[in-house]
Design an enzyme around this catalytic site. Sequence first.
Site, PDB file in Angstrom:
ATOM      1  N   GLY A  33       0.919  -1.293  -0.286  1.00 39.20           N
ATOM      2  CA  GLY A  33      -0.068   0.069   0.072  1.00 39.20           C
ATOM      3  C   GLY A  33       0.896   1.316   0.181  1.00 39.20           C
ATOM      4  O   GLY A  33       0.365   2.413   0.006  1.00 39.20           O
ATOM      5  N   THR A  85       2.863   4.349  -1.402  1.00 37.87           N
ATOM      6  CA  THR A  85       2.575   5.194  -2.552  1.00 37.87           C
ATOM      7  C   THR A  85       3.712   5.932  -2.846  1.00 37.87           C
ATOM      8  O   THR A  85       4.835   5.822  -2.035  1.00 37.87           O
ATOM      9  CB  THR A  85       1.423   6.224  -2.036  1.00 37.87           C
ATOM     10  OG1 THR A  85       1.785   7.107  -1.198  1.00 37.87           O
ATOM     11  CG2 THR A  85      -0.050   5.484  -1.849  1.00 37.87           C
ATOM     12  N   HIS A  92      -5.440  15.742   1.184  1.00 36.65           N
ATOM     13  CA  HIS A  92      -4.867  15.048   2.359  1.00 36.65           C
ATOM     14  C   HIS A  92      -4.235  16.042   3.492  1.00 36.65           C
ATOM     15  O   HIS A  92      -4.068  17.265   3.395  1.00 36.65           O
ATOM     16  CB  HIS A  92      -3.720  14.198   1.778  1.00 36.65           C
ATOM     17  CG  HIS A  92      -4.399  13.039   1.182  1.00 36.65           C
ATOM     18  ND1 HIS A  92      -4.824  13.202  -0.289  1.00 36.65           N
ATOM     19  CD2 HIS A  92      -4.672  11.800   1.637  1.00 36.65           C
ATOM     20  CE1 HIS A  92      -5.283  11.779  -0.877  1.00 36.65           C
ATOM     21  NE2 HIS A  92      -5.255  10.850   0.304  1.00 36.65           N
ATOM     22  N   LYS A 105       1.593  14.640   4.137  1.00 40.38           N
ATOM     23  CA  LYS A 105       1.656  13.795   3.024  1.00 40.38           C
ATOM     24  C   LYS A 105       2.712  14.551   2.361  1.00 40.38           C
ATOM     25  O   LYS A 105       2.613  15.557   1.865  1.00 40.38           O
ATOM     26  CB  LYS A 105       0.151  13.768   2.321  1.00 40.38           C
ATOM     27  CG  LYS A 105       0.364  12.593   1.387  1.00 40.38           C
ATOM     28  CD  LYS A 105      -1.108  12.264   0.523  1.00 40.38           C
ATOM     29  CE  LYS A 105      -1.081  11.362  -0.347  1.00 40.38           C
ATOM     30  NZ  LYS A 105      -0.465  10.014   0.211  1.00 40.38           N
TER      31      LYS A 105
END
Length: 242
Positions: free
Chosen positions: A74, A76, A131, A135
Amino acid sequence: MTRIGIYGSEGRMGKTIAEAITEAGAEFAGGCDAGGDPVALARQADVLVDFSVPAALVGNLGAAVAAGKPIVIGTTGLSEDDLQNVDDAARHVPVLQTGNTSLGITLLSALVKQAAARLGTDWDIEIVEMHHRHKVDAPSGTALLLGQAAAEGRGIDLSRHSDSGRSGMTGPRREGDIGFAALRGGSVAGDHMVILAGNAERIELGHRAENRSVFAQGAVKAALWLRDKPAGRYKMSDVLGL
């Protein structure tokens, strides 16, 4: 009882996934973070979940392959080289790689693909995401996942029809492009909106994550589903049978 190990267990997502593992009736096999031994974790787990950083991906994939264990990725911000390494590992073990483990986003992606396939290029596609302030990558992996779904629906190459850097005198919008806008601030877990704008009408398909638990629950569901699968490359849509 399935034993699930986490790469990146000390991060915000890693800690949330550890809680979700217990809630799902599985067993937390331990974690591995910077300076840890990814091979040792792979040996003691039945399936692995990686929510670490792109720089750790090669080592984590290598550990999964060496131990013959399935792995859900997961993380990114992956590069083309990273994705090639995922493909290489999938020749030996089951690998599920995704930009978002939310079941809601998985279904949204399918809807976006269908809408893009049904509507012509006179319908402009824009993807807006927001977000939290911490991030580090943009557009988000989820926004890119949704953009890829739209591109697949239209039968085009996203890398050749992507626009994410508008500033100044950009000129008119190029027909067929898929636009991206990234917002950052506060503690937003993840908001995504896909806008299909036609002449005098607009379709908005969206998803809001109220907290990280939705991603953790999806990651655990994916890990449990992946455990007994043969070697290969899988997606979250496979988990839902889409």
